[in-house]
Design a protein around this motif. Sequence first.
Motif, PDB file in Angstrom:
ATOM      1  N   GLN A  22       0.826  -1.570   0.068  1.00 55.14           N
ATOM      2  CA  GLN A  22       0.182   0.035   0.271  1.00 55.14           C
ATOM      3  C   GLN A  22       0.515   1.282  -0.185  1.00 55.14           C
ATOM      4  N   LYS A  23       1.494   1.171   0.741  1.00 62.57           N
ATOM      5  CA  LYS A  23       3.161   2.663   0.719  1.00 62.57           C
ATOM      6  C   LYS A  23       3.386   2.673  -0.596  1.00 62.57           C
ATOM      7  N   GLN A  24       4.181   1.422  -1.234  1.00 63.80           N
ATOM      8  CA  GLN A  24       4.581   2.243  -2.445  1.00 63.80           C
ATOM      9  C   GLN A  24       3.007   2.003  -3.872  1.00 63.80           C
ATOM     10  N   ALA A  25       2.368   1.640  -3.631  1.00 62.04           N
ATOM     11  CA  ALA A  25       0.952   2.068  -4.015  1.00 62.04           C
ATOM     12  C   ALA A  25       0.472   3.630  -3.693  1.00 62.04           C
ATOM     13  N   LYS A  56      -1.686  -1.434  -9.440  1.00 60.76           N
ATOM     14  CA  LYS A  56      -1.077  -3.109  -8.858  1.00 60.76           C
ATOM     15  C   LYS A  56      -0.986  -3.183  -7.911  1.00 60.76           C
ATOM     16  N   LYS A  57       0.057  -2.638  -7.122  1.00 62.01           N
ATOM     17  CA  LYS A  57       0.009  -2.331  -5.776  1.00 62.01           C
ATOM     18  C   LYS A  57      -0.969  -2.449  -4.611  1.00 62.01           C
ATOM     19  N   ALA A  58      -1.706  -1.516  -4.759  1.00 67.17           N
ATOM     20  CA  ALA A  58      -2.464  -1.365  -3.857  1.00 67.17           C
ATOM     21  C   ALA A  58      -3.553  -2.182  -3.070  1.00 67.17           C
ATOM     22  N   GLU A  59      -3.325  -2.347  -1.647  1.00 66.31           N
ATOM     23  CA  GLU A  59      -4.297  -2.869  -0.716  1.00 66.31           C
ATOM     24  C   GLU A  59      -5.512  -2.543  -1.173  1.00 66.31           C
ATOM     25  N   ASN A  60      -5.922  -1.204  -0.785  1.00 61.75           N
ATOM     26  CA  ASN A  60      -6.911  -0.124  -0.388  1.00 61.75           C
ATOM     27  C   ASN A  60      -7.106   0.699  -2.389  1.00 61.75           C
ATOM     28  N   THR A  61      -7.572  -0.496  -3.477  1.00 61.42           N
ATOM     29  CA  THR A  61      -7.356   1.045  -4.824  1.00 61.42           C
ATOM     30  C   THR A  61      -8.173   1.850  -3.900  1.00 61.42           C
TER      31      THR A  61
END
Length: 301
Positions: free
Chosen positions: A4-7, A238-243
């Motif tokens: 999530q941080k990278q997203a 793609k990286k998101a845990e919470n879009t």
Amino acid sequence: MKNQKQAMLYGLATVLLWSTVATAFKLALADLAPVQMLLVACSASIVVMAVALVIMGRWQQVFQLSKTQYLQSIGMGLINPCLYYFLLFGAFDRLPAQEAQPLNYTWALVLAYLSVPFLGQKLRRIDILAGLVCYAGVVVIATRGAVTSLNFSDPLGVSLALASTLVWASYWIIATRDTRDPVVGLFLNFLFGLPVIAAVCWYTVGFGFSGVGSVSAAIYIGVFEMGIAFILWSQAMKKAENTAKVSNLIFIAPFLSLVFIYFILGEVILPSTYIGLVLIIAGLWLQQKKVQARAQGLEHG
């Protein structure tokens, strides 16, 4: 791997790039016709996406599609970049950046409405309320605050801006059935759209590009708005845990954009722009809340 941080970092980088493009549009249009600007920007974006595909190890996918998918690339290329950017750049050519940019953000609401007949989604009362709020903002901006007179500052410019939202939303509805890798698909769409743009440019205004600053701005648009921003946003999703948290970042862009418009272009931001923009963002926020609630319901269902 979800992160999530990278997203959020990818999302913030995308929003920062999106915030600069309205200013870049006006700088490019200072000396270039809209179609010349599109030709330069589209060419630059193709180079960027080709390099990105090589770096990501997906270049071979460009040559591994079916005949139907290549035909699909031609059709989608006529929509984006051709028709969409013809309309959008035409709007920016006629309107101040502070007016054209917020109007373009209403595409998300148009997408929600078009999803009803084409994707079978239900139209709810919150959609209608969001639309009323959003388009009240459009009227405020387009009339520069003279709402009661309904005297639009540039009816053709406003029409081009709103038409671009219809085309962009339609493009994304078609894209829901697109099974190609997103970057591969966009690369081929732009590659097949380029000859059409070049032909229109040659037939209408020619290839006499003037103004180093304007050409540089057009290259910037192709590299960052059409190329890198799309890749960064794809990575963010793609990286998101919470879009939903990442998607909400887009609400920062139009306000940040006004900062660049004021300091770089020197446009005096009208009170009607602020009021209209707040209404548009409020309408989009209402729409987004409904989408997020639906997504959370699916997760817990």
